[in-house]
Every structure is written in structure tokens, then in C-alpha cells.
Motif scaffolding. Structure first.
Motif: not given
Length: 115
Positions: A96, A23, A56, A102-103, A51
Motif C-alpha cells: 500500500a 498482502d 485506503h 493499511n493492514n 479490502r
């Protein structure tokens, strides 16, 4: 190559191997000791603009993956992550709440399919 993902708020375990925080922002309310990360690789995280755009939102998931992969092309941080994944077991940790969108999910997929 064994890569897993885990929320940074979950307790670390020996089976995690090397824990890499993926992150851009440090997880809220967590000390460095509690996070138990071996490496914080901020530069492999999505850009702040991407982001914030994604937020999300599952409806934007496919577009987010495409845009994020484009951001990562030629990334030295991604190359470092690949190298770490080849050396030992790797756990990508993230903050997250959404564990499916999520990444870290995208990074795991990239690492597992690029060899």
C-alpha cells in the motif's frame, strides 16, 4: 518482541530480520527476488471484500481496524505470525502507498499488544 513494518518496494536490510508479506495480492511490478520476502502469509491479509470496501479511505480507518480484527479472530495465520514474532525480529511488508492506513499497521499493533 520486535516488529516493524515496511513497504515491500523499499530495499531489504539485514536489520529487517524475517520479512513477511502480509498482502493477499502479490505487489505489482515486483519479482520474488526484488521483494526479498521470507514468507508470503496471504491468509493474514484482509478479505477481498473488506479490502475493497476500505479502499485506503482514512475516513473508514477506525471501522476497517474493527472489522479486520474481527476477521482475524481465531486465525491460524495470525497465530503463525505471533509465533514468528516471538522467535526473531519480524518485518511486516506491504504494498500500500498509504503507510499509516493499511493492514500491516493493524497487525503490528495486534502483535505488540497481545504478547
Amino acid at each position: 518482541m520486535k516488529v516493524s513494518i515496511k513497504r515491500v518496494y523499499e530495499p531489504a536490510s539485514r536489520s529487517d530480520g524475517k520479512r513477511v508479506l502480509v498482502d493477499r495480492i502479490w505487489p505489482r511490478g515486483l519479482t520474488k527476488e526484488a521483494a526479498s520476502v521470507d514468507l508470503w502469509l496471504k491468509d493474514v491479509a484482509p478479505s477481498t471484500a473488506l479490502r475493497k470496501w476500505f479502499g485506503h479511505d482514512p475516513e473508514k480507518w477506525q471501522a476497517f481496524q474493527d472489522k479486520y480484527k474481527a476477521e482475524l479472530e481465531g486465525s491460524s495465520a495470525l497465530a503463525e505470525l505471533r509465533s514468528l514474532a516471538r522467535e526473531s525480529r519480524l518485518t511486516l511488508v506491504f504494498a500500500a502507498r498509504d503507510e499509516a492506513h493499511n493492514n500491516a499497521v493493524v497487525l503490528k499493533d495486534i502483535l505488540e499488544h497481545s504478547g
